[in-house]
Design a protein around this motif. Sequence first.
Motif, mmCIF file in Angstrom:
data_model
loop_
_atom_site.group_PDB
_atom_site.id
_atom_site.type_symbol
_atom_site.label_atom_id
_atom_site.label_comp_id
_atom_site.label_asym_id
_atom_site.label_seq_id
_atom_site.Cartn_x
_atom_site.Cartn_y
_atom_site.Cartn_z
ATOM 1 N N GLU A 1 -8.600 12.342 10.991
ATOM 2 C CA GLU A 1 -10.117 11.536 10.644
ATOM 3 C C GLU A 1 -9.019 10.426 9.922
ATOM 4 O O GLU A 1 -8.484 11.071 9.088
ATOM 5 C CB GLU A 1 -10.861 11.824 10.163
ATOM 6 N N VAL A 2 -9.552 9.537 9.631
ATOM 7 C CA VAL A 2 -9.076 8.532 8.852
ATOM 8 C C VAL A 2 -10.645 8.090 8.560
ATOM 9 O O VAL A 2 -11.653 8.502 9.302
ATOM 10 C CB VAL A 2 -9.367 6.959 8.997
ATOM 11 N N LEU A 3 -10.303 8.433 6.842
ATOM 12 C CA LEU A 3 -12.275 8.127 6.362
ATOM 13 C C LEU A 3 -12.733 6.878 6.194
ATOM 14 O O LEU A 3 -11.660 5.567 6.498
ATOM 15 C CB LEU A 3 -11.819 8.436 4.935
ATOM 16 N N ALA A 4 -13.148 6.590 6.220
ATOM 17 C CA ALA A 4 -14.224 5.167 6.390
ATOM 18 C C ALA A 4 -13.557 3.751 5.307
ATOM 19 O O ALA A 4 -13.863 5.272 3.855
ATOM 20 C CB ALA A 4 -16.737 5.464 6.083
ATOM 21 N N GLY A 5 -13.830 2.828 6.003
ATOM 22 C CA GLY A 5 -12.732 2.260 4.381
ATOM 23 C C GLY A 5 -11.267 1.923 4.472
ATOM 24 O O GLY A 5 -10.852 1.432 3.859
ATOM 25 N N HIS A 6 -10.983 3.189 5.388
ATOM 26 C CA HIS A 6 -9.325 3.299 5.488
ATOM 27 C C HIS A 6 -8.683 2.625 7.112
ATOM 28 O O HIS A 6 -7.648 2.763 6.831
ATOM 29 C CB HIS A 6 -8.925 4.388 5.849
ATOM 30 N N GLN A 7 -9.754 2.670 7.975
ATOM 31 C CA GLN A 7 -9.390 1.887 9.461
ATOM 32 C C GLN A 7 -8.364 1.158 9.578
ATOM 33 O O GLN A 7 -8.961 0.713 8.513
ATOM 34 C CB GLN A 7 -10.438 2.474 9.977
ATOM 35 N N GLY A 8 -7.310 1.076 10.191
ATOM 36 C CA GLY A 8 -7.122 -0.523 10.901
ATOM 37 C C GLY A 8 -5.878 -0.640 10.182
ATOM 38 O O GLY A 8 -5.536 -1.549 9.863
ATOM 39 N N ARG A 9 -5.332 0.202 9.147
ATOM 40 C CA ARG A 9 -4.242 -0.030 8.360
ATOM 41 C C ARG A 9 -2.388 0.965 8.349
ATOM 42 O O ARG A 9 -2.682 1.060 7.654
ATOM 43 C CB ARG A 9 -4.574 0.457 6.491
ATOM 44 N N GLY A 10 -2.603 1.892 9.422
ATOM 45 C CA GLY A 10 -1.722 2.549 9.839
ATOM 46 C C GLY A 10 -1.451 3.705 8.388
ATOM 47 O O GLY A 10 -0.439 4.663 8.595
ATOM 48 N N MET B 1 1.437 -1.195 -0.523
ATOM 49 C CA MET B 1 0.055 -0.249 0.118
ATOM 50 C C MET B 1 1.191 1.576 0.121
ATOM 51 O O MET B 1 2.057 1.180 0.750
ATOM 52 C CB MET B 1 -0.776 -0.006 1.141
ATOM 53 N N GLN B 2 1.076 2.180 -1.218
ATOM 54 C CA GLN B 2 1.772 3.239 -1.226
ATOM 55 C C GLN B 2 0.689 4.520 -0.578
ATOM 56 O O GLN B 2 -0.226 4.370 -1.357
ATOM 57 C CB GLN B 2 2.183 3.306 -2.306
ATOM 58 N N VAL B 3 1.500 5.160 0.322
ATOM 59 C CA VAL B 3 0.076 6.215 1.319
ATOM 60 C C VAL B 3 1.009 7.224 0.594
ATOM 61 O O VAL B 3 1.899 8.063 0.855
ATOM 62 C CB VAL B 3 0.119 6.576 2.233
ATOM 63 N N ASN B 4 0.090 8.698 -0.323
ATOM 64 C CA ASN B 4 0.851 9.436 -1.057
ATOM 65 C C ASN B 4 0.078 10.586 -0.208
ATOM 66 O O ASN B 4 -1.279 11.171 0.349
ATOM 67 C CB ASN B 4 0.030 9.536 -1.984
ATOM 68 N N VAL B 5 1.655 11.580 1.103
ATOM 69 C CA VAL B 5 0.766 12.647 1.654
ATOM 70 C C VAL B 5 1.220 14.014 1.036
ATOM 71 O O VAL B 5 2.623 13.809 0.506
ATOM 72 C CB VAL B 5 1.528 12.879 3.031
ATOM 73 N N THR B 6 0.094 14.841 1.295
ATOM 74 C CA THR B 6 0.414 15.767 0.644
ATOM 75 C C THR B 6 -0.374 17.115 1.285
ATOM 76 O O THR B 6 -1.281 17.295 2.461
ATOM 77 C CB THR B 6 -0.138 15.490 -0.916
ATOM 78 N N ASP B 7 0.192 18.249 1.270
ATOM 79 C CA ASP B 7 0.081 19.767 2.304
ATOM 80 C C ASP B 7 -1.260 20.742 0.882
ATOM 81 O O ASP B 7 -1.183 20.758 0.072
ATOM 82 C CB ASP B 7 0.897 20.548 2.448
ATOM 83 N N ARG C 1 -4.901 21.752 5.611
ATOM 84 C CA ARG C 1 -4.548 20.110 6.528
ATOM 85 C C ARG C 1 -4.063 19.292 5.212
ATOM 86 O O ARG C 1 -3.272 20.024 3.897
ATOM 87 C CB ARG C 1 -5.878 19.222 5.522
ATOM 88 N N TYR C 2 -3.614 18.554 5.748
ATOM 89 C CA TYR C 2 -2.002 16.976 5.188
ATOM 90 C C TYR C 2 -3.764 16.196 4.414
ATOM 91 O O TYR C 2 -4.061 15.962 5.948
ATOM 92 C CB TYR C 2 -0.876 17.229 6.072
ATOM 93 N N GLU C 3 -3.287 15.950 3.232
ATOM 94 C CA GLU C 3 -4.234 14.985 2.655
ATOM 95 C C GLU C 3 -3.764 13.494 2.455
ATOM 96 O O GLU C 3 -2.114 13.433 2.272
ATOM 97 C CB GLU C 3 -4.758 15.150 1.632
ATOM 98 N N ALA C 4 -3.878 12.226 3.234
ATOM 99 C CA ALA C 4 -3.336 10.932 3.129
ATOM 100 C C ALA C 4 -4.224 10.395 1.932
ATOM 101 O O ALA C 4 -5.314 10.823 1.850
ATOM 102 C CB ALA C 4 -3.265 9.749 3.879
ATOM 103 N N ARG C 5 -3.178 9.658 0.201
ATOM 104 C CA ARG C 5 -3.825 9.379 0.031
ATOM 105 C C ARG C 5 -3.618 7.894 -0.920
ATOM 106 O O ARG C 5 -2.173 7.753 -0.565
ATOM 107 C CB ARG C 5 -4.333 10.287 -1.465
ATOM 108 N N VAL C 6 -4.192 6.942 -0.442
ATOM 109 C CA VAL C 6 -4.628 5.602 -1.064
ATOM 110 C C VAL C 6 -5.111 5.250 -2.708
ATOM 111 O O VAL C 6 -6.039 5.204 -3.066
ATOM 112 C CB VAL C 6 -4.665 4.646 -0.520
ATOM 113 N N ASP C 7 -4.219 5.193 -3.911
ATOM 114 C CA ASP C 7 -3.702 4.299 -4.833
ATOM 115 C C ASP C 7 -5.079 5.844 -5.152
ATOM 116 O O ASP C 7 -6.195 5.704 -5.760
ATOM 117 C CB ASP C 7 -5.268 3.108 -4.607
#
Length: 104
Positions: free
Chosen positions: A41-50, A1-7, A13-19
């Motif tokens: 906040e972690v959005l629905a469907g993305h919890q528990g993945r670090g 899983m590649q997490v892409n973080v941008t400001d 806010r900082y945003e984390a995007r997966v795919d």
Amino acid sequence: MQVNVTDAAEQHRYEARVDGELAAIAEYIRTPELVVFTHTEVLAGHQGRGISSGLVGQALDDVRRQGLKVLPLCPFVARYMERHAQAYGDLEYRSRTTLTDVTA
């Protein structure tokens, strides 16, 4: 899983995007000397993945690159900084006012 973080500075806010999909956010208030993290906040469907840990770590690295300090009002950011004190303890904002300044 590649997490892409941008400001996303315009949204404060900082945003984390997966795919390419928004997965988590870390909201902040920026001043000339520090970044106040107010909510993560972690959005629905993305919890528990670090994802939130990856988001906060990369956000703190970005704050360090900018030469700013961090005031972690968000409980998650505060706990993350405590758990990783060796890496991020120096970023925590300390008020210049001391108790003796207030009582004098």
